[in-house]
Design a protein around this motif. Sequence first.
Motif, PDB file in Angstrom:
ATOM      1  N   TYR A 195      -1.695  87.008 -52.402  1.00 44.61           N
ATOM      2  CA  TYR A 195      -1.328  86.648 -53.769  1.00 44.61           C
ATOM      3  C   TYR A 195      -2.137  87.411 -54.805  1.00 44.61           C
ATOM      4  O   TYR A 195      -1.913  87.259 -56.006  1.00 44.61           O
ATOM      5  N   SER A 231       7.515  87.702 -55.352  1.00 48.31           N
ATOM      6  CA  SER A 231       8.022  86.322 -55.363  1.00 48.31           C
ATOM      7  C   SER A 231       9.222  86.179 -54.435  1.00 48.31           C
ATOM      8  O   SER A 231       9.330  85.198 -53.697  1.00 48.31           O
ATOM      9  N   GLN A 271       7.962  86.199 -50.871  1.00 46.19           N
ATOM     10  CA  GLN A 271       7.352  84.920 -50.505  1.00 46.19           C
ATOM     11  C   GLN A 271       8.420  83.865 -50.215  1.00 46.19           C
ATOM     12  O   GLN A 271       8.288  83.093 -49.267  1.00 46.19           O
ATOM     13  N   LYS A 272       9.474  83.838 -51.025  1.00 43.55           N
ATOM     14  CA  LYS A 272      10.560  82.885 -50.791  1.00 43.55           C
ATOM     15  C   LYS A 272      11.243  83.154 -49.460  1.00 43.55           C
ATOM     16  O   LYS A 272      11.550  82.231 -48.714  1.00 43.55           O
TER      17      LYS A 272
END
Length: 142
Positions: free
Chosen positions: A89, A133, A136-137
């Motif tokens: 992250y 993002s 990550q999803k």
Amino acid sequence: MFAAISAIGNAMFAFGQKRAEIAENPFLFLILTLATCIFLFLATIPFLPGTNTVQYLSRNIIWVFISGVGFFLTFAGFYFLYTGFGASYYAIYAVLAILTTSIFVGVIIFKESFNIFHTLSVGCAIVTVILFSLGQKLAQGS
């Protein structure tokens, strides 16, 4: 070269933090890490040019305070980011740092130069956050 040294140091910090156990007091790791850092700074002082510390501090106390608060926020943010979400992250932090430091501090406050290539690089950084993002999803969904 200095950016590379900083990047290596940041990677070492993230690695050490991810390997250390999470203490009940979240700042215990940070305090001990900071103590190590201060020791290393103190150990290098004899190898660098001297300065009148009292005069320097009297002229720069507000900037030292602002930077100290900044260090606190950075290290506390890193701690919660890395322990809560993981070192990957850091990509989010890096893009936000581009926006806050390069754009707000560099361009807006200090009026540093900024051209089309800088603008494009900021756009790419924002795309990085979007792609991260999405990644990550997808990773959480599989």
